[in-house]
Motif scaffolding. Structure first.
Motif, PDB file in Angstrom:
ATOM      1  N   ARG A   9       0.853  -1.192   0.000  1.00 45.24           N
ATOM      2  CA  ARG A   9       0.000   0.000   0.000  1.00 45.24           C
ATOM      3  C   ARG A   9       0.888   1.240   0.000  1.00 45.24           C
ATOM      4  NH1 ARG A   9      -5.207   1.086   1.642  1.00 45.24           N
ATOM      5  NH2 ARG A   9      -5.412  -1.130   2.141  1.00 45.24           N
ATOM      6  N   VAL A  10       0.362   2.332  -0.588  1.00 46.21           N
ATOM      7  CA  VAL A  10       1.006   3.641  -0.477  1.00 46.21           C
ATOM      8  C   VAL A  10       0.020   4.587   0.205  1.00 46.21           C
ATOM      9  CG1 VAL A  10       1.994   5.622  -1.686  1.00 46.21           C
ATOM     10  CG2 VAL A  10       2.441   3.302  -2.522  1.00 46.21           C
ATOM     11  N   VAL A  11       0.463   5.178   1.300  1.00 46.40           N
ATOM     12  CA  VAL A  11      -0.318   6.210   1.976  1.00 46.40           C
ATOM     13  C   VAL A  11       0.228   7.558   1.510  1.00 46.40           C
ATOM     14  CG1 VAL A  11      -1.008   7.223   4.181  1.00 46.40           C
ATOM     15  CG2 VAL A  11      -0.739   4.726   3.972  1.00 46.40           C
ATOM     16  N   VAL A  12      -0.564   8.273   0.714  1.00 44.21           N
ATOM     17  CA  VAL A  12      -0.179   9.588   0.202  1.00 44.21           C
ATOM     18  C   VAL A  12      -0.627  10.635   1.223  1.00 44.21           C
ATOM     19  CG1 VAL A  12      -0.465  11.274  -1.650  1.00 44.21           C
ATOM     20  CG2 VAL A  12      -0.376   8.826  -2.183  1.00 44.21           C
ATOM     21  N   ILE A  13       0.307  11.454   1.689  1.00 42.29           N
ATOM     22  CA  ILE A  13       0.033  12.440   2.738  1.00 42.29           C
ATOM     23  C   ILE A  13       0.264  13.833   2.178  1.00 42.29           C
ATOM     24  CG2 ILE A  13       0.703  13.246   5.042  1.00 42.29           C
ATOM     25  CD1 ILE A  13       1.725  10.348   5.553  1.00 42.29           C
ATOM     26  N   VAL A  39      -2.056  -0.612  -7.374  1.00 43.70           N
ATOM     27  CA  VAL A  39      -1.523  -0.440  -6.023  1.00 43.70           C
ATOM     28  C   VAL A  39      -2.630   0.120  -5.125  1.00 43.70           C
ATOM     29  CG1 VAL A  39       0.204   0.752  -4.602  1.00 43.70           C
ATOM     30  CG2 VAL A  39       0.784   0.000  -6.922  1.00 43.70           C
ATOM     31  N   ALA A  40      -2.788  -0.446  -3.939  1.00 38.75           N
ATOM     32  CA  ALA A  40      -3.740   0.087  -2.968  1.00 38.75           C
ATOM     33  C   ALA A  40      -3.236   1.438  -2.462  1.00 38.75           C
ATOM     34  CB  ALA A  40      -3.913  -0.874  -1.804  1.00 38.75           C
ATOM     35  N   VAL A  41      -4.116   2.430  -2.416  1.00 39.63           N
ATOM     36  CA  VAL A  41      -3.741   3.785  -2.008  1.00 39.63           C
ATOM     37  C   VAL A  41      -4.705   4.284  -0.945  1.00 39.63           C
ATOM     38  CG1 VAL A  41      -3.523   6.195  -2.736  1.00 39.63           C
ATOM     39  CG2 VAL A  41      -2.707   4.365  -4.239  1.00 39.63           C
ATOM     40  N   PRO A  56     -10.281   5.812  -3.176  1.00 41.06           N
ATOM     41  CA  PRO A  56     -11.488   5.293  -2.509  1.00 41.06           C
ATOM     42  C   PRO A  56     -11.432   5.483  -0.999  1.00 41.06           C
ATOM     43  CG  PRO A  56     -10.751   3.769  -4.191  1.00 41.06           C
ATOM     44  CD  PRO A  56      -9.694   4.814  -4.082  1.00 41.06           C
ATOM     45  N   GLU A  57     -10.226   5.287  -0.419  1.00 42.53           N
ATOM     46  CA  GLU A  57     -10.056   5.578   0.997  1.00 42.53           C
ATOM     47  C   GLU A  57      -9.309   6.915   1.118  1.00 42.53           C
ATOM     48  OE1 GLU A  57      -8.758   3.651   5.267  1.00 42.53           O
ATOM     49  OE2 GLU A  57      -7.693   2.985   3.486  1.00 42.53           O
TER      50      GLU A  57
END
Length: 435
Positions: A9-13, A39-41, A56-57
């Protein structure tokens, strides 16, 4: 490149979840590209939810940018946002795996340094994207806004701290310096080699001046899409264009003065606090405001050249590259990191930063020499391809970066006798006790 096998996963901040220029455009673009690549984001933002969430999240804190808050509220939340820390800490506890990357694009307008306290335990998998100089310079620009000069001082030195360089006053300089210390306490990039992405290789020297550890700094240039779908014939046109925010650091007034001195028509695509001043003092300037890509395309087909007159050492210069990849020559400051490159390629001219007379001289030269313009336009088309990424190649560069970060993090984790310290730095603990 295919998706790295270890990437979960990549958490974009980022401060914002909508496209409002600069880092926000790229943060949203990265989320879209990564999702399209499978890729899940998760997108973590400080602002209110928009009509078109980037993932989506998408987690929105519904906070206002500092400039829209009361002075007291901005002073406090800009130094340390309890909400941002608690929300990001909760997200990390919920989604974190050994294959999760945390990619920070922007934090200075809403989120505050508190996010770095939450990120410290997973720092081996955190990527800091330097769209500006805030990791090194407290005012983010390596500029003395009072003197309209590039700053030569070492960040946070005594000379730096006693210099009133901020455009809003010395009180703001002191506050920004305090914020810089808070961020460094929670995430000491001077002590620890953080995973940092710079958008131009010359940014490296500015980070060295700020004593930032540079062993894990990588250069990934921004993606660029040309202003025009196909090259125009700028040598047949007469008008000059400025594209950007109407803020003092962008030098919009310098562009207007230079155009008046050179006797050419200046069009401005953009908006901001300086619009009223332009309308009052430079009625001959045509101000179009913000325009969509399609609207910009129609306008810029009439451009002879694009003027970039920033008073700070622009890390990348998106408008300049959008112009030259369209075959439109540019004139830009010698302090712009792209300046020497574009001049050497014959895609435009440079002028002495902050000197309106030299900008006017450059505009006169481009206005009077059709053969020079035609040659520059040809050079723009032939030679500008390697100056920036396309969206597709930018995605590939990001995935390659993530692969390297995960391998490095795994190597640290698996090293015999080495335990990753998840506690915040000692200085950060002292701040934590009082927050």
């Amino acid at each position: 490149m295919t998706r790295p096998s270890g990437l979960d996963r990549v958490v974009v901040i980022n401060d914002r979840s909508v496209r409002v220029g600069g880092a926000s455009n790229l943060a949203v673009l990265s989320a879209n590209l990564l999702q399209n690549a499978g890729v899940a984001v998760t997108y973590f933002a400080g602002d209110a939810a928009g009509s078109d969430p980037p993932a989506p999240e998408t987690i929105n804190l519904a906070a206002q940018p500092l400039m829209q808050q009361t002075r007291l509220s901005a002073f406090a939340s800009g130094l340390y946002s309890r909400q941002a820390h608690a929300s990001l800490k909760d997200l990390i506890s919920r989604v974190d795996t050994e294959g999760t990357i945390y990619h920070v694009h922007g934090w200075s307008k809403i989120l505050s340094p508190s996010i770095f306290r939450a990120l410290w335990p997973v720092r081996e998998r955190v990527v800091l994207h330097a769209h500006d100089y805030f990791l090194s310079c407290p005012n983010g620009g390596f500029a003395n806004y009072r003197k309209n000069q590039v700053c030569p001082l070492a960040p946070m030195s005594m000379a730096c701290l006693t210099t009133n360089c901020d455009k809003r006053g010395y009180h703001e300089k002191i506050w920004r310096s305090a914020r810089h210390l808070v961020r460094e306490h929670y995430y000491p990039v001077r002590q620890v080699a953080a995973n940092i992405v710079v958008v131009h290789q010359r940014m490296h020297e500015y980070f060295v001046r700020g004593q930032v550890q540079t062993s894990n700094i990588e250069t990934i240039r921004n993606p660029v899409e040309p202003f025009l779908a196909r090259p125009a014939d700028p040598w047949k046109k007469r008008d000059f264009f400025f594209v950007g925010r109407l803020e003092p650091e962008k030098g919009f007034e310098d562009a207007a003065i230079a155009a008046r001195l050179a006797g050419v028509k200046l069009h401005i695509i953009g908006d901001g606090a300086g619009r009223a001043r332009l309308e009052k003092d430079f009625p001959e300037v045509v101000i179009h405001g913000w325009k969509s890509k399609d609207e910009m395309r129609v306008l810029l087909e009439e451009a002879r050249a694009v003027v970039v007159s920033s008073r700070v050492p622009e890390p990348f210069g998106l408008a300049a590259l959008e112009a030259v990849t369209s075959g439109i020559p540019v004139i830009l400051p010698d302090a712009a990191l792209l300046g020497e490159e574009l001049a050497a390629l014959g895609c435009g001219l440079t002028f002495q930063s902050g000197k309106v007379e030299t900008l006017a001289s450059g505009i006169r030269r481009l206005a009077s020499d059709d053969m020079l313009l035609r040659l520059m336009s040809v050079n723009c088309i032939r030679r500008s391809g390697d100056l920036a990424h396309t969206p597709a190649s930018w995605l590939e560069a990001l995935l390659t970066l993530y692969d390297g970060v995960l391998k490095r993090a795994n190597a640290v984790r698996m090293r015999p006798g080495i335990a990753v310290d998840t506690d915040i730095p000692a200085a950060g603990r002292l701040i934590d006790e009082t927050s």
